[in-house]
Design a protein around this motif. Structure first.
Motif, PDB file in Angstrom:
ATOM      1  N   SER A  76       0.842  -1.191   0.000  1.00  0.00           N
ATOM      2  CA  SER A  76       0.000   0.000   0.000  1.00  0.00           C
ATOM      3  C   SER A  76       0.881   1.245   0.000  1.00  0.00           C
ATOM      4  O   SER A  76       2.004   1.221   0.522  1.00  0.00           O
ATOM      5  CB  SER A  76      -0.913   0.004   1.229  1.00  0.00           C
ATOM      6  N   ILE A  77       0.374   2.336  -0.594  1.00  0.00           N
ATOM      7  CA  ILE A  77       1.045   3.631  -0.578  1.00  0.00           C
ATOM      8  C   ILE A  77       0.021   4.690  -0.181  1.00  0.00           C
ATOM      9  O   ILE A  77      -1.075   4.735  -0.740  1.00  0.00           O
ATOM     10  CB  ILE A  77       1.651   3.975  -1.950  1.00  0.00           C
ATOM     11  N   THR A  78       0.392   5.544   0.781  1.00  0.00           N
ATOM     12  CA  THR A  78      -0.505   6.602   1.241  1.00  0.00           C
ATOM     13  C   THR A  78       0.214   7.945   1.164  1.00  0.00           C
ATOM     14  O   THR A  78       1.233   8.143   1.829  1.00  0.00           O
ATOM     15  CB  THR A  78      -0.951   6.349   2.688  1.00  0.00           C
ATOM     16  N   PRO A  79      -0.308   8.897   0.375  1.00  0.00           N
ATOM     17  CA  PRO A  79       0.318  10.216   0.268  1.00  0.00           C
ATOM     18  C   PRO A  79      -0.029  11.113   1.455  1.00  0.00           C
ATOM     19  O   PRO A  79      -1.089  10.993   2.069  1.00  0.00           O
ATOM     20  CB  PRO A  79      -0.301  10.786  -1.029  1.00  0.00           C
ATOM     21  N   ILE A  92       5.031   4.153   2.487  1.00  0.00           N
ATOM     22  CA  ILE A  92       5.014   2.983   1.604  1.00  0.00           C
ATOM     23  C   ILE A  92       5.134   1.719   2.449  1.00  0.00           C
ATOM     24  O   ILE A  92       6.083   1.573   3.236  1.00  0.00           O
ATOM     25  CB  ILE A  92       6.151   3.051   0.568  1.00  0.00           C
ATOM     26  N   LEU A  93       4.171   0.824   2.295  1.00  0.00           N
ATOM     27  CA  LEU A  93       4.188  -0.463   2.983  1.00  0.00           C
ATOM     28  C   LEU A  93       4.569  -1.548   1.995  1.00  0.00           C
ATOM     29  O   LEU A  93       3.985  -1.642   0.916  1.00  0.00           O
ATOM     30  CB  LEU A  93       2.816  -0.768   3.589  1.00  0.00           C
ATOM     31  N   VAL A 100       9.046   5.624   5.055  1.00  0.00           N
ATOM     32  CA  VAL A 100       8.602   6.986   4.780  1.00  0.00           C
ATOM     33  C   VAL A 100       9.533   7.578   3.734  1.00  0.00           C
ATOM     34  O   VAL A 100      10.766   7.576   3.915  1.00  0.00           O
ATOM     35  CB  VAL A 100       8.601   7.856   6.053  1.00  0.00           C
ATOM     36  N   TRP A 101       8.945   8.080   2.639  1.00  0.00           N
ATOM     37  CA  TRP A 101       9.710   8.674   1.544  1.00  0.00           C
ATOM     38  C   TRP A 101       9.353  10.154   1.444  1.00  0.00           C
ATOM     39  O   TRP A 101       8.187  10.512   1.302  1.00  0.00           O
ATOM     40  CB  TRP A 101       9.410   7.965   0.229  1.00  0.00           C
ATOM     41  N   ALA A 102      10.380  10.998   1.514  1.00  0.00           N
ATOM     42  CA  ALA A 102      10.179  12.449   1.433  1.00  0.00           C
ATOM     43  C   ALA A 102      10.337  12.922  -0.002  1.00  0.00           C
ATOM     44  O   ALA A 102      11.220  12.457  -0.740  1.00  0.00           O
ATOM     45  CB  ALA A 102      11.175  13.172   2.332  1.00  0.00           C
ATOM     46  N   ASN A 103       9.488  13.857  -0.398  1.00  0.00           N
ATOM     47  CA  ASN A 103       9.535  14.456  -1.731  1.00  0.00           C
ATOM     48  C   ASN A 103      10.571  15.576  -1.722  1.00  0.00           C
ATOM     49  O   ASN A 103      10.393  16.592  -1.058  1.00  0.00           O
ATOM     50  CB  ASN A 103       8.150  14.997  -2.086  1.00  0.00           C
ATOM     51  N   ASN A 126      -0.792  -3.367   6.779  1.00  0.00           N
ATOM     52  CA  ASN A 126      -1.664  -3.412   5.605  1.00  0.00           C
ATOM     53  C   ASN A 126      -2.074  -2.038   5.089  1.00  0.00           C
ATOM     54  O   ASN A 126      -2.368  -1.882   3.905  1.00  0.00           O
ATOM     55  CB  ASN A 126      -2.939  -4.207   5.930  1.00  0.00           C
ATOM     56  N   LYS A 127      -2.109  -1.045   5.961  1.00  0.00           N
ATOM     57  CA  LYS A 127      -2.581   0.277   5.554  1.00  0.00           C
ATOM     58  C   LYS A 127      -1.929   1.342   6.410  1.00  0.00           C
ATOM     59  O   LYS A 127      -1.815   1.182   7.634  1.00  0.00           O
ATOM     60  CB  LYS A 127      -4.119   0.358   5.686  1.00  0.00           C
ATOM     61  N   ALA A 128      -1.503   2.440   5.768  1.00  0.00           N
ATOM     62  CA  ALA A 128      -1.000   3.608   6.482  1.00  0.00           C
ATOM     63  C   ALA A 128      -2.039   4.718   6.382  1.00  0.00           C
ATOM     64  O   ALA A 128      -2.673   4.894   5.341  1.00  0.00           O
ATOM     65  CB  ALA A 128       0.325   4.069   5.885  1.00  0.00           C
ATOM     66  N   VAL A 129      -2.208   5.459   7.471  1.00  0.00           N
ATOM     67  CA  VAL A 129      -3.153   6.571   7.512  1.00  0.00           C
ATOM     68  C   VAL A 129      -2.452   7.771   8.135  1.00  0.00           C
ATOM     69  O   VAL A 129      -1.995   7.695   9.286  1.00  0.00           O
ATOM     70  CB  VAL A 129      -4.419   6.222   8.327  1.00  0.00           C
ATOM     71  N   TRP A 130      -2.344   8.864   7.376  1.00  0.00           N
ATOM     72  CA  TRP A 130      -1.795  10.101   7.914  1.00  0.00           C
ATOM     73  C   TRP A 130      -2.890  10.848   8.665  1.00  0.00           C
ATOM     74  O   TRP A 130      -3.957  11.121   8.110  1.00  0.00           O
ATOM     75  CB  TRP A 130      -1.271  10.994   6.793  1.00  0.00           C
ATOM     76  N   VAL A 131      -2.633  11.192   9.927  1.00  0.00           N
ATOM     77  CA  VAL A 131      -3.616  11.892  10.765  1.00  0.00           C
ATOM     78  C   VAL A 131      -2.871  12.818  11.724  1.00  0.00           C
ATOM     79  O   VAL A 131      -1.869  12.410  12.325  1.00  0.00           O
ATOM     80  CB  VAL A 131      -4.468  10.903  11.602  1.00  0.00           C
ATOM     81  N   ASP A 132      -3.354  14.018  11.877  1.00  0.00           N
ATOM     82  CA  ASP A 132      -2.822  14.896  12.924  1.00  0.00           C
ATOM     83  C   ASP A 132      -3.535  14.528  14.221  1.00  0.00           C
ATOM     84  O   ASP A 132      -4.456  15.206  14.662  1.00  0.00           O
ATOM     85  CB  ASP A 132      -3.051  16.364  12.557  1.00  0.00           C
ATOM     86  N   TYR A 133      -3.069  13.458  14.849  1.00  0.00           N
ATOM     87  CA  TYR A 133      -3.821  12.888  15.968  1.00  0.00           C
ATOM     88  C   TYR A 133      -3.819  13.806  17.190  1.00  0.00           C
ATOM     89  O   TYR A 133      -4.766  13.803  17.990  1.00  0.00           O
ATOM     90  CB  TYR A 133      -3.269  11.495  16.320  1.00  0.00           C
ATOM     91  N   ASP A 134      -2.746  14.583  17.368  1.00  0.00           N
ATOM     92  CA  ASP A 134      -2.656  15.434  18.556  1.00  0.00           C
ATOM     93  C   ASP A 134      -2.944  16.902  18.263  1.00  0.00           C
ATOM     94  O   ASP A 134      -2.771  17.759  19.130  1.00  0.00           O
ATOM     95  CB  ASP A 134      -1.285  15.292  19.206  1.00  0.00           C
ATOM     96  N   HIS A 135      -3.357  17.198  17.007  1.00  0.00           N
ATOM     97  CA  HIS A 135      -3.779  18.552  16.616  1.00  0.00           C
ATOM     98  C   HIS A 135      -2.696  19.605  16.851  1.00  0.00           C
ATOM     99  O   HIS A 135      -2.977  20.729  17.258  1.00  0.00           O
ATOM    100  CB  HIS A 135      -5.072  18.937  17.352  1.00  0.00           C
ATOM    101  N   ASP A 136      -1.440  19.217  16.540  1.00  0.00           N
ATOM    102  CA  ASP A 136      -0.347  20.183  16.657  1.00  0.00           C
ATOM    103  C   ASP A 136       0.022  20.781  15.305  1.00  0.00           C
ATOM    104  O   ASP A 136       0.995  21.530  15.202  1.00  0.00           O
ATOM    105  CB  ASP A 136       0.880  19.542  17.304  1.00  0.00           C
ATOM    106  N   GLY A 137      -0.754  20.442  14.269  1.00  0.00           N
ATOM    107  CA  GLY A 137      -0.521  20.988  12.944  1.00  0.00           C
ATOM    108  C   GLY A 137       0.353  20.141  12.051  1.00  0.00           C
ATOM    109  O   GLY A 137       0.569  20.489  10.879  1.00  0.00           O
ATOM    110  N   SER A 138       0.868  19.006  12.540  1.00  0.00           N
ATOM    111  CA  SER A 138       1.725  18.116  11.756  1.00  0.00           C
ATOM    112  C   SER A 138       1.074  16.743  11.631  1.00  0.00           C
ATOM    113  O   SER A 138       0.457  16.251  12.593  1.00  0.00           O
ATOM    114  CB  SER A 138       3.102  17.966  12.414  1.00  0.00           C
ATOM    115  N   LEU A 139       1.233  16.121  10.465  1.00  0.00           N
ATOM    116  CA  LEU A 139       0.642  14.805  10.239  1.00  0.00           C
ATOM    117  C   LEU A 139       1.455  13.725  10.942  1.00  0.00           C
ATOM    118  O   LEU A 139       2.674  13.625  10.761  1.00  0.00           O
ATOM    119  CB  LEU A 139       0.582  14.502   8.741  1.00  0.00           C
TER     120      LEU A 139
END
Length: 329
Positions: A76-79, A92-93, A100-103, A126-139
């Protein structure tokens, strides 16, 4: 409102032939994602399978070399832009683990991805999910799998594994979808779980028994859910925090994608008629094992991109026509 509805009936959608972009993908392991990796405001298609990763610019048939060609056995790939530079990075899984691949695209150069030296616990994800879980402005990064992990984004310091601070329920996680700031996860060996965001980095796990063990995939449709299982695809309606299962939409358990407020699956488009009802339009050209929607020209109308059962990559444009009262491609 009435005039707009009548206009939609009169104009409708014009069927259009499928455009073949590429072939040679392994249908048993193929997947798709869309992301604007070069920062021009138009999305690229990211396609992967056991045979490797390819990127296609804005619906073209010519792949773009951006440093991902050597990656094999992708699951799986998650942008997501984790470093605030305005460019899409990738989680990338693979069968070997998570990366983690940086652009690293500069102003006048083509995009080029670089694998980061980040400590990530070994595991079958199986799956990556980007989330700002702590609401600090960063994923931050959820890695869902046999033993799920949460990696906190610490900026220049990298990522920190804080899974012990998150109430992960034991189980083999398969997929996840965001409902606002809440996370819904499905599992192969237990019913689904809703992780409620209590703010300040605190979450509460609630069983979501309405999603059966063994669900294959999940997608969010506004604040409702669409779930695919071996027995078919069905909606789950969010009634202000109380969830209600709707009737089976189709007995197909194929790939699915949300097209505006409608649902695309292999062979069909299910138009959302409201009140939990869907009407089917057959799309014979769509024989998909992987499926996404992409608005290439920013006109507000999504096109469909699919990897077919024969390993080809196709594009189905969404075009206006006359006397077609439902979805057509």
């Amino acid at each position: 409102m009435i005039f707009a509805a009548l206009l939609g009936i009169l104009i409708g959608f014009q069927p259009a032939p499928a455009v073949k972009l590429a072939d040679g993908f392994d249908p048993a392991s193929a997947g798709l994602a869309a992301a604007d990796i070069d920062g021009d405001g138009h999305p690229e298609i990211i396609v992967w399978s056991a045979n490797g990763v390819k990127v296609y610019k804005n619906g073209s048939a010519r792949p773009v070399d951006c440093g991902l060609g050597a990656i094999q056995d992708v699951i799986s790939i998650t942008p997501g832009d984790f470093n605030h530079d305005g460019l899409t990075d990738l989680a990338i899984l693979t069968k070997s683990g998570a990366e983690v691949w940086a652009n690293r695209k500069s102003k006048f150069e083509k995009p080029k991805f670089e694998k980061l030296n980040v400590f990530i616990p070994e595991g079958a994800y199986n799956k990556a999910v980007w989330v700002d879980y702590d609401h600090d402005g960063s994923l931050d990064l959820f890695l869902l799998g046999d033993k799920s992990v949460l990696l906190r984004n610490d900026g220049a310091a990298g990522f920190t594994d804080i899974h012990n601070n998150f109430p992960f329920v034991a189980g083999r996680a398969v997929d996840g979808a965001m409902l606002g700031t809440d996370l819904v996860v499905i599992y192969s060996d237990r019913p689904g779980v809703l992780y409620l965001d209590k703010m300040s980095g605190r979450y509460e796990a609630q069983d979501l028994n309405i999603i059966p063990a063994g669900a294959k995939s999940i997608a969010a449709l506004d604040l409702d859910l669409i779930v695919a299982t071996d027995s078919g695809i069905f909606p789950i309606f969010n009634r202000r925090g109380t969830f209600e299962r709707g009737p089976l939409i189709t007995r197909s358990s194929s790939a699915l994608a949300i097209v505006d407020h409608d649902i695309a699956v292999s062979g069909s488009i299910f138009r959302n008629e409201g009140s939990g009802h869907f009407s089917e339009t057959k799309v014979p050209a769509l024989d998909a094992v992987a499926l996404i929607t992409v608005d290439f020209d920013a006109d507000g109308r999504a096109d469909l991109v699919a990897v077919q059962h024969d390993g080809t990559l196709i594009l189905l444009h969404y075009t206006w026509g006359r006397r077609h009262p439902a979805w057509g491609w």
